[in-house]
Design a protein around this motif. Structure first.
Motif, PDB file in Angstrom:
ATOM      1  N   ARG A  26      53.220  78.140  62.283  1.00  0.00           N
ATOM      2  CA  ARG A  26      54.352  78.899  63.084  1.00  0.00           C
ATOM      3  C   ARG A  26      55.448  77.973  63.587  1.00  0.00           C
ATOM      4  NH1 ARG A  26      51.329  81.835  67.375  1.00  0.00           N
ATOM      5  NH2 ARG A  26      50.419  79.664  67.322  1.00  0.00           N
ATOM      6  N   GLU A  30      56.541  79.832  69.104  1.00  0.00           N
ATOM      7  CA  GLU A  30      55.310  80.563  68.701  1.00  0.00           C
ATOM      8  C   GLU A  30      54.062  79.910  69.046  1.00  0.00           C
ATOM      9  OE1 GLU A  30      55.571  83.254  65.160  1.00  0.00           O
ATOM     10  OE2 GLU A  30      56.591  81.731  64.641  1.00  0.00           O
ATOM     11  N   CYS A  63      49.203  81.026  60.094  1.00  0.00           N
ATOM     12  CA  CYS A  63      50.306  81.646  60.972  1.00  0.00           C
ATOM     13  C   CYS A  63      50.094  82.694  61.996  1.00  0.00           C
ATOM     14  CB  CYS A  63      51.564  81.770  59.922  1.00  0.00           C
ATOM     15  SG  CYS A  63      51.051  83.243  58.792  1.00  0.00           S
ATOM     16  N   ARG A  64      50.991  83.662  61.838  1.00  0.00           N
ATOM     17  CA  ARG A  64      50.908  84.733  62.805  1.00  0.00           C
ATOM     18  C   ARG A  64      49.972  85.854  62.149  1.00  0.00           C
ATOM     19  NH1 ARG A  64      53.840  89.646  63.489  1.00  0.00           N
ATOM     20  NH2 ARG A  64      53.580  90.445  65.726  1.00  0.00           N
ATOM     21  N   SER A  65      50.325  86.023  60.893  1.00  0.00           N
ATOM     22  CA  SER A  65      49.653  87.249  60.059  1.00  0.00           C
ATOM     23  C   SER A  65      49.109  86.927  58.842  1.00  0.00           C
ATOM     24  CB  SER A  65      50.708  88.242  59.883  1.00  0.00           C
ATOM     25  OG  SER A  65      51.583  87.919  59.063  1.00  0.00           O
ATOM     26  N   LEU A  93      46.958  86.559  64.663  1.00  0.00           N
ATOM     27  CA  LEU A  93      46.719  88.146  64.890  1.00  0.00           C
ATOM     28  C   LEU A  93      45.122  88.516  64.637  1.00  0.00           C
ATOM     29  CD1 LEU A  93      49.785  89.792  63.838  1.00  0.00           C
ATOM     30  CD2 LEU A  93      49.197  89.237  66.080  1.00  0.00           C
ATOM     31  N   VAL A 105      50.471  86.555  71.741  1.00  0.00           N
ATOM     32  CA  VAL A 105      50.835  86.174  70.546  1.00  0.00           C
ATOM     33  C   VAL A 105      52.238  86.627  70.558  1.00  0.00           C
ATOM     34  CG1 VAL A 105      50.690  86.611  68.006  1.00  0.00           C
ATOM     35  CG2 VAL A 105      48.427  86.254  69.425  1.00  0.00           C
TER      36      VAL A 105
END
Length: 106
Positions: A26, A30, A63-65, A93, A105
């Protein structure tokens, strides 16, 4: 087809103190909001900074998702022929949902 692991499998590796590398692709802002103590290499720089990626142990990329990390795994596999890479399914997440509902997040 890229290899994936779940957040449950990642937590097991952490709890068992297994030898692996965790990379967070990220953006820095973030990462600064919350992270899983991985090495932060934003996706745009992943090939430039590929020398920081271990080749002698499993490397889990998140990463995030899960989308950017999947892209990172594909780039590294295709460009550099690395075979020790795993994408964290659902990203930070999924970790938040499973283990740390209070985690902020971005």
């Amino acid at each position: 087809m890229i290899k994936e692991i779940t957040v449950e499998e990642l937590k097991e590796k952490i709890d068992n103190k297994e030898d692996f590398q965790l990379i967070d692709v990220r953006e820095t802002f973030e990462y600064d909001t919350s992270n899983l103590d991985g090495l932060n290499i934003p996706l745009a720089g992943i090939l430039i900074e590929a020398d920081k990626i271990a080749q002698d142990k499993p490397v889990i990329i998140h990463c995030r998702s899960g989308k950017r990390s999947a892209a990172a795994v594909m780039q590294l596999e295709q460009q550099l022929g690395l075979t020790n890479l795993y994408n964290l399914k659902g990203g930070i997440l999924a970790w938040q949902e499973a283990f740390d509902p209070e985690m902020p997040v971005y």
